[in-house]
Design a protein around this motif. Structure first.
Motif, PDB file in Angstrom:
ATOM      1  N   THR A   1       0.844  -1.189   0.000  1.00  0.00           N
ATOM      2  CA  THR A   1       0.000   0.000   0.000  1.00  0.00           C
ATOM      3  C   THR A   1       0.879   1.238   0.000  1.00  0.00           C
TER       4      THR A   1
ATOM      5  N   LEU B   1       1.035   5.328   0.262  1.00  0.00           N
ATOM      6  CA  LEU B   1       0.289   6.479   0.752  1.00  0.00           C
ATOM      7  C   LEU B   1       1.152   7.732   0.641  1.00  0.00           C
TER       8      LEU B   1
ATOM      9  N   HIS C   1      -3.237   2.797   9.224  1.00  0.00           N
ATOM     10  CA  HIS C   1      -3.584   2.080   8.000  1.00  0.00           C
ATOM     11  C   HIS C   1      -3.218   0.593   8.063  1.00  0.00           C
TER      12      HIS C   1
END
Length: 312
Positions: free
Chosen positions: A92, A94, A128
């Protein structure tokens, strides 16, 4: 006015950067699924990522990389490295677009709920995570093959234990493609792997943020030789400090040691520094690869406290 549903609203009022803890997002009886997620908070780490990211992707269940205003293509490189490793589904990316206060007095003067605070930056990044365990990892820390194996084992053994894992790291200052110096003065030991939960969040300390954990938590100390911390002699390793004079404080002895090593190497006095070892890679092999794949695995234990200098 606080944002509805935010556990830690940022004082700037941008709901995108409020902290919403994952353990509050679902049903109270539904714990986070088992697994280990590594969280990177990085800025201008493109030089290091080709060494740093692949072994971590091989070791943990998921990686969250939070890019903070990089100007060297760090975010794009991270995506490419994950894709080349076949790990895009476990990666992921970000973006955190705010200038974050540097360690030292800037951090001390910044409110902990500000988007400019190290404390809020870390809490937002870790919010997250969607597994029961998380790992704080820096963009200059390289796992050895042994380190990959240890973390793989921990990723399924830790859930439900409540334990915190401390990982020794060994600073390696790279002079050029063939020469580096490894500092074996101490284990440079600190906790890196924690359960996810309300007792394990980041709070403000004097120079930087620290992660809290209950005093009753079991502490597991990983073996030496699992991780190196890359330093480059041609870069400013203290740019993230607001005032290098703060390094004189007794609270930051590790940083004092780093400055001692860098100063000695730049003055050609590496052999005068106790427990600092020179490593020369064979022709055609980058010294970082040599340290991780050959020198450290073959070095006799214990590593720390070995008298120097030593050519290798």
């Amino acid at each position: 006015m606080p944002t509805p549903g935010a556990d830690v609203p940022c004082r700037e009022g941008d709901p995108t950067y409020d902290v919403r803890w994952p353990w509050n997002a679902g049903a109270p009886t539904r714990p986070l699924p088992p697994g280990l997620t590594c969280v990177f908070r990085v800025r201008d780490e493109a030089r290091n990522l080709p060494w740093v990211l692949p072994p971590v992707l091989a070791a943990v269940d998921h990686v969250v990389l939070v890019d903070n205003r990089s100007g060297d293509g760090t975010a794009e490189l991270g995506l490419r490295v994950a894709a080349e490793a076949g790990a895009s589904a476990r990666y992921t990316a970000l973006d955190y677009p705010f200038e974050v206060s540097r360690a030292g007095h800037e951090h001390l003067l910044t409110p902990p709920d500000s988007v400019h605070s190290l404390t809020h930056f870390y809490n937002w990044s870790f919010s997250h995570v969607r597994t029961s365990y998380s790992m704080k990892w820096d963009g200059d820390m390289v796992l050895t093959p042994e380190g990959v194996g240890v973390l793989r084992d921990l990723s399924w053994q830790l859930p439900g234990s409540g334990a915190v894992v401390l990982v020794p790291r060994h600073p390696v200052t790279v002079v050029d493609e063939r020469e580096a110096w490894i500092d074996l003065q101490s284990r440079f030991l600190e906790p890196w792997i924690y359960p996810m939960g309300p007792g394990f969040t980041f709070v403000k300390a004097f120079e930087w943020e620290v992660r809290e954990f209950p005093a009753t938590s079991e502490r597991i100390i990983a073996p030496e030789g699992l991780c190196i911390e890359l330093k480059w002699l041609d870069t400013d390793e203290f740019a993230h400090w607001a005032d290098v004079d703060a390094l004189e404080q007794r609270r930051v002895r590790r940083k004092q040691r780093e400055r001692e090593v860098v100063t000695a190497l730049r003055e050609g006095r590496g052999e005068d520094v106790a427990h600092l070892h020179r490593i020369v890679a064979p022709p055609g092999v980058h010294v970082v690869d040599h340290v991780v794949d050959t020198w450290l695995p073959q070095a006799r234990r214990p590593l720390v406290g070995r008298p120097g200098p030593r050519d290798g």
